[in-house]
Design an enzyme around this catalytic site. Structure first.
Site, PDB file in Angstrom:
ATOM      1  N   LEU A   1      12.331  -2.858  -1.805  1.00 19.06           N
ATOM      2  CA  LEU A   1      13.455  -1.943  -2.010  1.00 19.06           C
ATOM      3  C   LEU A   1      14.423  -1.988  -0.839  1.00 19.06           C
ATOM      4  O   LEU A   1      15.637  -1.836  -1.028  1.00 19.06           O
ATOM      5  CB  LEU A   1      12.925  -0.512  -2.210  1.00 19.06           C
TER       6      LEU A   1
ATOM      7  N   TYR B   1       5.138  12.301  -4.105  1.00 16.66           N
ATOM      8  CA  TYR B   1       3.921  12.970  -3.623  1.00 16.66           C
ATOM      9  C   TYR B   1       4.080  13.493  -2.187  1.00 16.66           C
ATOM     10  O   TYR B   1       3.134  14.038  -1.623  1.00 16.66           O
ATOM     11  CB  TYR B   1       2.662  12.128  -3.847  1.00 16.66           C
TER      12      TYR B   1
ATOM     13  N   GLY C   1      10.209   7.389  -7.783  1.00 17.07           N
ATOM     14  CA  GLY C   1       8.990   7.187  -8.565  1.00 17.07           C
ATOM     15  C   GLY C   1       8.688   5.701  -8.538  1.00 17.07           C
ATOM     16  O   GLY C   1       9.088   4.999  -7.608  1.00 17.07           O
TER      17      GLY C   1
HETATM   18  C1  HXC Z   1      -9.508   0.365   3.561  1.00 15.70           C
HETATM   19  C2  HXC Z   1      -8.125  -0.818   4.988  1.00 15.70           C
HETATM   20  C3  HXC Z   1      -7.518  -1.477   3.898  1.00 15.70           C
HETATM   21  C4  HXC Z   1      -7.987  -1.157   2.580  1.00 15.70           C
HETATM   22  C5  HXC Z   1      -6.590  -2.184   5.726  1.00 15.70           C
HETATM   23  N1  HXC Z   1      -7.524  -1.297   6.098  1.00 15.70           N
HETATM   24  N2  HXC Z   1      -6.561  -2.314   4.394  1.00 15.70           N
HETATM   25  N3  HXC Z   1      -9.108   0.091   4.840  1.00 15.70           N
HETATM   26  N4  HXC Z   1      -8.975  -0.242   2.462  1.00 15.70           N
HETATM   27  N5  HXC Z   1      -7.459  -1.723   1.498  1.00 15.70           N
HETATM   28  C6  HXC Z   1      -7.866  -0.887   7.438  1.00 15.70           C
HETATM   29  C7  HXC Z   1      -8.309  -2.049   8.330  1.00 15.70           C
HETATM   30  O1  HXC Z   1      -9.683  -2.396   8.120  1.00 15.70           O
HETATM   31  C8  HXC Z   1      -8.054  -1.459   9.722  1.00 15.70           C
HETATM   32  O2  HXC Z   1      -9.044  -0.526  10.083  1.00 15.70           O
HETATM   33  C9  HXC Z   1      -6.777  -0.657   9.510  1.00 15.70           C
HETATM   34  O3  HXC Z   1      -6.712  -0.364   8.110  1.00 15.70           O
HETATM   35  C10 HXC Z   1      -5.533  -1.439   9.907  1.00 15.70           C
HETATM   36  O4  HXC Z   1      -5.508  -2.644   9.166  1.00 15.70           O
HETATM   37  P1  HXC Z   1      -4.670  -3.922   9.625  1.00 15.70           P
HETATM   38  O5  HXC Z   1      -4.750  -4.924   8.541  1.00 15.70           O
HETATM   39  O6  HXC Z   1      -5.094  -4.322  10.996  1.00 15.70           O
HETATM   40  O7  HXC Z   1      -3.214  -3.253   9.769  1.00 15.70           O
HETATM   41  P2  HXC Z   1      -1.783  -3.901   9.765  1.00 15.70           P
HETATM   42  O8  HXC Z   1      -1.858  -5.402   9.942  1.00 15.70           O
HETATM   43  O9  HXC Z   1      -0.993  -3.102  10.694  1.00 15.70           O
HETATM   44  O10 HXC Z   1      -1.285  -3.668   8.247  1.00 15.70           O
HETATM   45  C11 HXC Z   1      -0.939  -2.384   7.787  1.00 15.70           C
HETATM   46  C12 HXC Z   1      -1.340  -2.192   6.313  1.00 15.70           C
HETATM   47  C13 HXC Z   1      -0.829  -3.364   5.417  1.00 15.70           C
HETATM   48  C14 HXC Z   1      -0.764  -0.836   5.887  1.00 15.70           C
HETATM   49  C15 HXC Z   1      -2.857  -2.150   6.217  1.00 15.70           C
HETATM   50  O11 HXC Z   1      -1.157  -3.104   4.051  1.00 15.70           O
HETATM   51  C16 HXC Z   1       0.645  -3.571   5.554  1.00 15.70           C
HETATM   52  O12 HXC Z   1       1.079  -4.330   6.423  1.00 15.70           O
HETATM   53  N6  HXC Z   1       1.471  -2.891   4.722  1.00 15.70           N
HETATM   54  C17 HXC Z   1       2.943  -2.979   4.812  1.00 15.70           C
HETATM   55  C18 HXC Z   1       3.620  -2.995   3.486  1.00 15.70           C
HETATM   56  C19 HXC Z   1       3.167  -1.929   2.506  1.00 15.70           C
HETATM   57  O13 HXC Z   1       2.110  -1.298   2.679  1.00 15.70           O
HETATM   58  N7  HXC Z   1       3.950  -1.769   1.447  1.00 15.70           N
HETATM   59  C20 HXC Z   1       3.662  -0.840   0.398  1.00 15.70           C
HETATM   60  C21 HXC Z   1       4.467   0.391   0.534  1.00 15.70           C
HETATM   61  S1  HXC Z   1       4.364   1.156  -1.005  1.00 15.70           S
HETATM   62  P3  HXC Z   1     -10.291  -0.903  11.045  1.00 15.70           P
HETATM   63  O14 HXC Z   1     -10.998   0.392  11.259  1.00 15.70           O
HETATM   64  O15 HXC Z   1     -11.106  -1.907  10.288  1.00 15.70           O
HETATM   65  O16 HXC Z   1      -9.697  -1.475  12.301  1.00 15.70           O
HETATM   66  C22 HXC Z   1       4.570   2.782  -0.885  1.00 15.70           C
HETATM   67  C23 HXC Z   1       4.835   3.376  -2.264  1.00 15.70           C
HETATM   68  C24 HXC Z   1       4.567   4.814  -2.383  1.00 15.70           C
HETATM   69  O17 HXC Z   1       4.541   3.350   0.139  1.00 15.70           O
HETATM   70  C25 HXC Z   1       4.756   5.419  -3.754  1.00 15.70           C
HETATM   71  C26 HXC Z   1       4.516   4.605  -4.983  1.00 15.70           C
HETATM   72  C27 HXC Z   1       4.876   5.295  -6.271  1.00 15.70           C
HETATM   73  P1  NAP Z   2       7.473  -3.292   0.720  1.00 17.30           P
HETATM   74  O1  NAP Z   2       8.286  -4.403   0.178  1.00 17.30           O
HETATM   75  O2  NAP Z   2       6.064  -3.572   1.119  1.00 17.30           O
HETATM   76  O3  NAP Z   2       8.279  -2.675   1.928  1.00 17.30           O
HETATM   77  C1  NAP Z   2       7.722  -2.171   3.079  1.00 17.30           C
HETATM   78  C2  NAP Z   2       8.461  -2.770   4.243  1.00 17.30           C
HETATM   79  O4  NAP Z   2       8.046  -2.130   5.442  1.00 17.30           O
HETATM   80  C3  NAP Z   2       8.215  -4.256   4.405  1.00 17.30           C
HETATM   81  O5  NAP Z   2       9.446  -4.930   4.491  1.00 17.30           O
HETATM   82  C4  NAP Z   2       7.464  -4.360   5.725  1.00 17.30           C
HETATM   83  O6  NAP Z   2       7.842  -5.534   6.426  1.00 17.30           O
HETATM   84  C5  NAP Z   2       7.942  -3.119   6.447  1.00 17.30           C
HETATM   85  N1  NAP Z   2       6.987  -2.659   7.452  1.00 17.30           N
HETATM   86  C6  NAP Z   2       5.684  -2.353   7.277  1.00 17.30           C
HETATM   87  N2  NAP Z   2       5.137  -1.981   8.440  1.00 17.30           N
HETATM   88  C7  NAP Z   2       6.115  -2.046   9.382  1.00 17.30           C
HETATM   89  C8  NAP Z   2       6.172  -1.779  10.764  1.00 17.30           C
HETATM   90  N3  NAP Z   2       5.096  -1.369  11.430  1.00 17.30           N
HETATM   91  N4  NAP Z   2       7.352  -1.953  11.411  1.00 17.30           N
HETATM   92  C9  NAP Z   2       8.456  -2.366  10.735  1.00 17.30           C
HETATM   93  N5  NAP Z   2       8.455  -2.638   9.422  1.00 17.30           N
HETATM   94  C10 NAP Z   2       7.299  -2.479   8.752  1.00 17.30           C
HETATM   95  O7  NAP Z   2       7.386  -2.047  -0.303  1.00 17.30           O
HETATM   96  P2  NAP Z   2       8.523  -1.237  -1.079  1.00 17.30           P
HETATM   97  O8  NAP Z   2       7.942  -0.876  -2.388  1.00 17.30           O
HETATM   98  O9  NAP Z   2       9.804  -1.960  -1.026  1.00 17.30           O
HETATM   99  O10 NAP Z   2       8.630   0.101  -0.220  1.00 17.30           O
HETATM  100  C11 NAP Z   2       9.834   0.476   0.436  1.00 17.30           C
HETATM  101  C12 NAP Z   2       9.861   1.977   0.629  1.00 17.30           C
HETATM  102  O11 NAP Z   2       9.917   2.624  -0.636  1.00 17.30           O
HETATM  103  C13 NAP Z   2       8.654   2.565   1.345  1.00 17.30           C
HETATM  104  O12 NAP Z   2       9.056   3.622   2.175  1.00 17.30           O
HETATM  105  C14 NAP Z   2       7.837   3.102   0.214  1.00 17.30           C
HETATM  106  O13 NAP Z   2       6.954   4.123   0.622  1.00 17.30           O
HETATM  107  C15 NAP Z   2       8.923   3.612  -0.683  1.00 17.30           C
HETATM  108  N6  NAP Z   2       8.553   3.827  -2.067  1.00 17.30           N
HETATM  109  C16 NAP Z   2       8.312   2.769  -2.873  1.00 17.30           C
HETATM  110  C17 NAP Z   2       8.012   2.992  -4.199  1.00 17.30           C
HETATM  111  C18 NAP Z   2       7.762   1.870  -5.168  1.00 17.30           C
HETATM  112  O14 NAP Z   2       7.422   2.138  -6.317  1.00 17.30           O
HETATM  113  N7  NAP Z   2       7.935   0.618  -4.759  1.00 17.30           N
HETATM  114  C19 NAP Z   2       7.926   4.303  -4.679  1.00 17.30           C
HETATM  115  C20 NAP Z   2       8.176   5.357  -3.816  1.00 17.30           C
HETATM  116  C21 NAP Z   2       8.495   5.110  -2.511  1.00 17.30           C
HETATM  117  P3  NAP Z   2       6.828  -6.389   7.346  1.00 17.30           P
HETATM  118  O15 NAP Z   2       5.552  -6.490   6.611  1.00 17.30           O
HETATM  119  O16 NAP Z   2       7.556  -7.682   7.514  1.00 17.30           O
HETATM  120  O17 NAP Z   2       6.722  -5.634   8.636  1.00 17.30           O
END
Ligand code: HXC
Ligand code: NAP
Length: 293
Positions: free
Chosen positions: A29, A158, A200
């Site tokens: 997004l 949420y 959403g």
């Molecule tokens: C349980 C988990 C886990 C899992 C990671 N961990 N994944 N625990 N279940 N599935 C644990 C690891 O074991 C570790 O704990 C700790 O979390 C940190 O994990 P890392 O992999 O070292 O962290 P990092 O590399 O910083 O990655 C962060 C992350 C990863 C959140 C885990 O998924 C990420 O980079 N996400 C970024 C993008 C993202 O999440 N996008 C979605 C947003 S959607 P321990 O104890 O083992 O050290 C969103 C939508 C909301 O927000 C609403 C939708 C309608």
């Molecule tokens: P996404 O593509 O995974 O976006 C998350 C972004 O956050 C990635 O570009 C990631 O880039 C960046 N990010 C994660 N950890 C970071 C860190 N420590 N420092 C800097 N950047 C970091 O997911 P998305 O669905 O587009 O989500 C975007 C936003 O919308 C989020 O706030 C999410 O909660 C919100 N949202 C999404 C939905 C949905 O349905 N998709 C619904 C409600 C709200 P890197 O991994 O390169 O760092």
């Protein structure tokens, strides 16, 4: 002529001369909102942890829109990196007008399975990251006596309802919403507006891989949760974000705008389950109710 929800809303370059920083702007997004900001004439700084991804996105969007975009590596969890990102922004463009706190981390899990570090990781990206960026940019704007600036925070519904199985994210997003409403009042005197969007379901790879892995996306069809019967389109979110970043929304401050097709209310209304009653049964039900008089 009828316009569609998935078309760009503004017809002119309404963000011309604005400089906007988008955290997590390299994918999902954040990338879609960045694309539209560029089309509307803004200069955009995109940040995340993955510089290669940011450079690719910057190249793609620059080519597509002809806009100016600066990729800057920055882990929002680290305040020093955020300050450096702000400095890069100022060095490149001379000023900054908007901050879009969009970066997030999230995954589904029963809470008791989480390590303390796992819980912290999500809180740190979402709440501490949004705080770090807001504080650094806010301090800059106040010190520079900038006439106006805008912070837009991406939360989710949420943030106000809570949600099982994404408890760290719900906890953190609720904090971001509280920060939005608090600073909307405190920093209004500095010309800083503070708003939030609660989307959403909007399909992205980042969210779907972590929230609906494997066949969960077929088992839990998100369109069925939404009264309007569909998921969100990225352009309609970008339209709302562009409006809230633009001067047209100058009197909107401290607001959270939900864009979810009615999804969270469907889960909330006491008798919403009656949606399942077939139309032909209503005559009979009405008779039964009236007969009790
Ligand atoms: C349980 C988990 C886990 C899992 C990671 N961990 N994944 N625990 N279940 N599935 C644990 C690891 O074991 C570790 O704990 C700790 O979390 C940190 O994990 P890392 O992999 O070292 O962290 P990092 O590399 O910083 O990655 C962060 C992350 C990863 C959140 C885990 O998924 C990420 O980079 N996400 C970024 C993008 C993202 O999440 N996008 C979605 C947003 S959607 P321990 O104890 O083992 O050290 C969103 C939508 C909301 O927000 C609403 C939708 C309608
Ligand atoms: P996404 O593509 O995974 O976006 C998350 C972004 O956050 C990635 O570009 C990631 O880039 C960046 N990010 C994660 N950890 C970071 C860190 N420590 N420092 C800097 N950047 C970091 O997911 P998305 O669905 O587009 O989500 C975007 C936003 O919308 C989020 O706030 C999410 O909660 C919100 N949202 C999404 C939905 C949905 O349905 N998709 C619904 C409600 C709200 P890197 O991994 O390169 O760092």
């Amino acid at each position: 002529m009828n316009k569609k929800f998935n078309e760009p809303m503004f017809k002119a370059r309404e963000l011309k001369d604005k400089v906007i920083a988008v955290t997590g702007g390299g994918s999902g997004l954040g990338k879609s909102m960045t694309r539209y900001f560029l089309q509307l004439g803004a200069k955009v700084v995109i940040t995340s942890r993955n510089l290669d991804k940011l450079i690719n996105t910057a190249g793609e969007l620059e080519k597509e829109t002809g806009g100016k975009i600066l990729p800057v590596k920055c882990d929002v969890r680290n305040y020093d990196e955020v300050e450096t990102m702000l400095q890069h922004t100022l060095d490149a463009f001379g000023c900054v007008d908007g901050l879009l706190n969009n970066a997030a981390g999230n995954f589904i899990s029963p809470t008791e399975r989480l390590s303390a570090h796992a819980f912290d990781t999500v809180i740190d990206i979402v709440l501490k990251g949004s705080k770090n960026c807001t504080l650094a940019f806010g301090k800059h704007w106040i010190k520079a006596k900038q006439e106006k600036a805008t912070v837009l925070n991406i939360v989710t519904t949420y943030a106000f309802t809570g949600s099982a199985y994404v408890v760290p994210s719900a906890t953190a997003k609720a904090g971001v919403l509280a920060m939005t409403r608090s600073l909307a009042v405190e920093w209004a005197k500095y010309g800083i507006r503070m708003n939030a969007i609660a989307p959403g379901p909007f399909p992205t790879k980042g969210a779907w891989d972590r929230l609906l892995p494997g066949d969960l996306k077929d088992k839990f069809d998100m369109t069925k949760k939404v009264p309007l019967g569909r998921v969100g389109n990225h352009q309609e979110l970008a339209n709302l974000a562009a409006y809230l970043m633009s001067d047209f929304s100058a009197y909107i401050n401290g607001e959270v705008i939900t864009i979810d097709g009615g999804e969270w209310l469907k889960g909330a209304g006491e008798f919403n389950m009656l949606e399942q009653i077939p139309q032909q049964l209503w005559d009979k039900l009405e008779q039964m109710i009236r007969s009790k008089k």
